[in-house]
Write a protein that holds these residues in place. Structure first.
Motif, PDB file in Angstrom:
ATOM      1  N   LEU A 205       0.685  -1.233   0.059  1.00 54.45           N
ATOM      2  CA  LEU A 205      -0.020   0.036   0.042  1.00 54.45           C
ATOM      3  C   LEU A 205       0.742   1.356   0.027  1.00 54.45           C
ATOM      4  CD1 LEU A 205      -2.930  -0.964   2.309  1.00 54.45           C
ATOM      5  CD2 LEU A 205      -2.820  -0.548  -0.107  1.00 54.45           C
ATOM      6  N   GLN A 206       2.231   1.248   0.425  1.00 55.15           N
ATOM      7  CA  GLN A 206       2.786   2.403   0.435  1.00 55.15           C
ATOM      8  C   GLN A 206       3.452   2.529  -1.045  1.00 55.15           C
ATOM      9  OE1 GLN A 206       5.223   3.653   3.565  1.00 55.15           O
ATOM     10  NE2 GLN A 206       7.036   4.143   2.463  1.00 55.15           N
ATOM     11  N   MET A 207       3.356   1.538  -1.807  1.00 51.06           N
ATOM     12  CA  MET A 207       3.793   1.521  -3.181  1.00 51.06           C
ATOM     13  C   MET A 207       2.503   2.133  -3.840  1.00 51.06           C
ATOM     14  SD  MET A 207       5.517  -2.197  -3.643  1.00 51.06           S
ATOM     15  CE  MET A 207       5.817  -1.927  -5.639  1.00 51.06           C
ATOM     16  N   VAL A 208       1.411   1.769  -3.415  1.00 56.64           N
ATOM     17  CA  VAL A 208       0.191   2.356  -4.212  1.00 56.64           C
ATOM     18  C   VAL A 208       0.364   3.981  -3.687  1.00 56.64           C
ATOM     19  CG1 VAL A 208      -2.376   2.834  -4.059  1.00 56.64           C
ATOM     20  CG2 VAL A 208      -1.152   0.404  -3.856  1.00 56.64           C
ATOM     21  N   GLY A 209       0.701   4.247  -2.558  1.00 52.20           N
ATOM     22  CA  GLY A 209       0.809   5.699  -2.309  1.00 52.20           C
ATOM     23  C   GLY A 209       2.183   6.352  -3.269  1.00 52.20           C
ATOM     24  N   THR A 210       3.037   5.804  -3.181  1.00 52.58           N
ATOM     25  CA  THR A 210       3.981   6.378  -4.123  1.00 52.58           C
ATOM     26  C   THR A 210       3.568   6.585  -5.669  1.00 52.58           C
ATOM     27  OG1 THR A 210       5.822   5.239  -2.673  1.00 52.58           O
ATOM     28  CG2 THR A 210       6.347   5.932  -4.884  1.00 52.58           C
ATOM     29  N   ALA A 211       2.904   5.659  -6.031  1.00 61.33           N
ATOM     30  CA  ALA A 211       2.147   5.643  -7.395  1.00 61.33           C
ATOM     31  C   ALA A 211       1.396   6.852  -7.651  1.00 61.33           C
ATOM     32  CB  ALA A 211       1.488   4.307  -7.815  1.00 61.33           C
ATOM     33  N   GLY A 212       0.400   7.235  -6.556  1.00 64.90           N
ATOM     34  CA  GLY A 212      -0.303   8.265  -6.380  1.00 64.90           C
ATOM     35  C   GLY A 212       0.538   9.600  -6.573  1.00 64.90           C
ATOM     36  N   SER A 213       1.686   9.680  -5.824  1.00 64.14           N
ATOM     37  CA  SER A 213       2.719  10.755  -6.026  1.00 64.14           C
ATOM     38  C   SER A 213       3.016  10.669  -7.361  1.00 64.14           C
ATOM     39  CB  SER A 213       3.701  10.572  -4.715  1.00 64.14           C
ATOM     40  OG  SER A 213       3.413  10.685  -3.574  1.00 64.14           O
ATOM     41  N   PHE A 214       3.606   9.621  -7.949  1.00 65.33           N
ATOM     42  CA  PHE A 214       4.145   9.606  -9.291  1.00 65.33           C
ATOM     43  C   PHE A 214       3.138  10.237 -10.283  1.00 65.33           C
ATOM     44  CE2 PHE A 214       5.082   7.761 -13.508  1.00 65.33           C
ATOM     45  CZ  PHE A 214       6.646   7.620 -13.494  1.00 65.33           C
ATOM     46  N   CYS A 215       1.719  10.043 -10.264  1.00 67.11           N
ATOM     47  CA  CYS A 215       0.860  10.627 -10.959  1.00 67.11           C
ATOM     48  C   CYS A 215       0.573  12.064 -10.939  1.00 67.11           C
ATOM     49  CB  CYS A 215      -0.589   9.727 -10.916  1.00 67.11           C
ATOM     50  SG  CYS A 215      -0.509   8.082 -11.118  1.00 67.11           S
ATOM     51  N   ALA A 216       0.795  12.784  -9.542  1.00 67.38           N
ATOM     52  CA  ALA A 216       0.610  13.839  -9.235  1.00 67.38           C
ATOM     53  C   ALA A 216       1.824  14.720  -9.726  1.00 67.38           C
ATOM     54  CB  ALA A 216       0.586  14.223  -7.783  1.00 67.38           C
ATOM     55  N   VAL A 217       3.047  14.047  -9.772  1.00 67.16           N
ATOM     56  CA  VAL A 217       4.077  14.671 -10.423  1.00 67.16           C
ATOM     57  C   VAL A 217       4.166  15.013 -11.823  1.00 67.16           C
ATOM     58  CG1 VAL A 217       6.799  14.512 -10.542  1.00 67.16           C
ATOM     59  CG2 VAL A 217       5.690  14.245  -8.367  1.00 67.16           C
ATOM     60  N   VAL A 218       3.617  13.611 -12.389  1.00 66.15           N
ATOM     61  CA  VAL A 218       3.632  13.768 -13.805  1.00 66.15           C
ATOM     62  C   VAL A 218       2.443  14.747 -14.278  1.00 66.15           C
ATOM     63  CG1 VAL A 218       2.770  12.521 -15.808  1.00 66.15           C
ATOM     64  CG2 VAL A 218       4.244  11.343 -14.278  1.00 66.15           C
ATOM     65  N   LEU A 219       1.565  15.166 -13.532  1.00 68.97           N
ATOM     66  CA  LEU A 219       0.326  15.904 -13.831  1.00 68.97           C
ATOM     67  C   LEU A 219       1.062  17.433 -13.786  1.00 68.97           C
ATOM     68  CD1 LEU A 219      -2.455  17.012 -14.304  1.00 68.97           C
ATOM     69  CD2 LEU A 219      -2.695  16.944 -11.840  1.00 68.97           C
ATOM     70  N   VAL A 220       1.811  17.463 -12.651  1.00 67.77           N
ATOM     71  CA  VAL A 220       2.638  18.937 -12.614  1.00 67.77           C
ATOM     72  C   VAL A 220       3.432  19.221 -13.597  1.00 67.77           C
ATOM     73  CG1 VAL A 220       4.194  20.368 -11.116  1.00 67.77           C
ATOM     74  CG2 VAL A 220       2.414  19.121  -9.838  1.00 67.77           C
TER      75      VAL A 220
END
Length: 499
Positions: A205-220
């Motif tokens: 689930l921490q990997m899931v959280g990191t994947a969420g951060s990854f998506c946010a950074v791509v959006l930015v």
């Protein structure tokens, strides 16, 4: 703004059996049977979305703190650090929110209502920020760039940061309530796992959280990369500030609704808040738990001191634009994903001290080369410069995993959120101290490290001043490793941790 570091604890003491027996009648009773987590179960998608959304918010909030505060509003770096500290203040109330989650069920459930309510509060704060908008930028903006050599067009813009930070503070309060409850539930899931593989669900689930951060950074990087916000793309083809925040608000609404309907948990009865408060005091009296608590406090305060020069080294000397800063964050997240994957596959039995020591040494040494080569003008290239995201994300991710593993052993099924909240609060109380110490310590350096003008002048003497501030930061970080013996080396079964 960062997600609160949430370990969880439940009364683990040398005399823990006595502690839990004395208060077991007062704690909430749960249904018989153990909870199990599976990604393929639709009833678990709520907690999966919780971690994804939490990662998304944490990954994207940096663009508000840097692109908007530093780039658009031109807020000084020391004031920006204080503002970030204020935004993270609700983390200090994690223990109270954890006690509420354990002792005061809503409609018979201890986790889902607090998770949902927290996310909906956070969504409301972001919606208000959308309505609030932004004033005109500090510097005049013409032909795709700020005219920093001219008189500011809107000098009052630097004072506008107050209301966005207040909103982020309230949003963090909602996230803290949701996270304290979710971490408590996650410990219940972990306790259903075999001891040999206990912690695998948390790592995933921490990997899931990191994947969420990854998506946010791509959006930015590709959607909020306009020239008005330290970016490189034409502002006409990028998201505006309100549009960018609206994405966060919508995702948080979805997470909140999913937590209502798609989270598996046992129902619970009301319990005595007084007994929970007494239990937290008994935890702090225990030698083993006190050592762990001391590590968290020292690590988040005394050994979390960081130079304020990093922001302007990145923006002014390395000329790092928004896209390149996000690519640096992506690199750090990829390393974090790799670390989490290796942990849940190969390192569940490895010493926790070795994991934290390796993460600290690796990331700091890797960061030294681009920092000093940029400071002394050997190589000043935004693609070469890694900067803070790498040294911040990887150790935090490894530390979060280890603290979650610790909570699995310290907590029981009845006070999971209490233990998470208590350790979170201890760490959060140290964060304001680290900001205060950093600002006071680095204010002694001359010329002033906080002002952008000194980086524009770029004198040889000032380069040595900046380099010495980084050396001090690295030295303090390495000294923090001396606190690792306070942590147990590995799990030895429930309530059998030894130092």
């Amino acid at each position: 703004m960062e997600a609160c570091k949430t370990p969880t604890s439940s009364a683990a003491c040398d005399d823990t059996e006595k502690c839990s027996q004395s208060s077991s009648d007062s704690f909430a009773k749960v249904e018989s049977g153990k909870l199990e987590f599976a990604f393929g179960d639709p009833r678990n998608c709520g907690i999966t979305l919780h971690y994804f959304t939490q990662g998304f918010v944490v990954g994207g909030i940096d663009s508000i703190l840097v692109n908007v505060l530093a780039g658009y509003l031109n807020v000084p770096s020391n004031i920006q650090q204080g503002a970030v500290n204020m935004a993270n203040l609700p983390c200090a109330f994690a223990v109270l929110l954890g006690i509420l989650s354990d002792a005061r069920p809503i409609f018979g459930y201890r986790r889902r209502p607090y998770m949902a309510g927290g996310w909906l509060l956070s969504a409301a704060c972001f919606a208000y920020m959308v309505w609030l908008g932004l004033p005109a930028p500090y510097y005049c903006f013409a032909e795709g760039q700020y005219l920093r050599n001219q008189t500011p067009c809107n000098p009052d813009a630097a004072d506008f940061y107050v209301w966005p930070i207040v909103c982020l503070c309230l949003s963090q309060l909602g996230m803290t309530a949701a996270t304290a409850s979710a971490q408590g539930l996650l410990v219940e899931y972990a306790k259903a796992e075999p001891e040999k593989t206990r912690g695998r669900t948390q790592a995933l689930l921490q990997m899931v959280g990191t994947a969420g951060s990854f998506c946010a950074v791509v959006l930015v990087a590709f959607g909020f990369n306009g020239q008005m916000f330290t970016g490189s793309f034409s502002q006409r083809h990028q998201l505006s500030y309100p549009e960018f925040l609206a994405i966060f608000a919508v995702l948080q609404c979805i997470a909140g609704l999913s937590c209502i309907f798609c989270v598996r948990e046992h129902s619970g009865a009301r319990a005595s808040v007084r007994e929970y408060a007494r239990s937290s005091f008994h935890l702090l009296e225990n030698k083993a738990f006190s050592a762990v608590a001391l590590y968290f406090f020292a690590n988040s305060s005394l050994f979390n001191i960081a130079t304020s020069a990093g922001l302007w080294v990145s923006l002014e000397w390395a000329k790092v634009e928004n896209m390149q800063r996000q690519l640096s964050s992506l690199f750090g997240m990829l390393l974090t994903l790799l670390g989490c994957w290796l942990t849940q596959r190969c390192l569940l039995g490895v010493s926790w001290r070795k994991i934290l020591f390796g993460a600290c040494i690796f990331t700091n040494v890797l960061d030294m080369f681009p920092q000093f080569m940029t400071i002394f003008d050997i190589v000043r290239d935004q693609y070469f410069y890694l900067g803070e995201p790498l040294t911040r994300n990887v150790p935090i991710a490894m530390s979060n995993l280890v603290t979650q593993f610790l909570v699995n052993e310290l907590a029981d099924e009845k006070n999971c959120a209490l233990v998470v909240g208590l350790l979170t609060t201890i760490g959060a109380v140290g964060q304001p101290l680290s900001v205060l110490l950093s600002n006071q310590l680095f204010s002694l350096f001359t010329p002033d490290l906080f002002l952008r003008e000194n980086y524009v002048k770029d004198t040889p003497a000032f380069r040595w001043t900046v380099a010495s501030s980084f050396l001090l930061s690295y030295s303090v970080s390495f000294l923090g490793m001396a606190m690792l013996p306070l942590l147990p080396s590995q799990k030895l079964g429930p309530r059998k941790l030894s130092l």
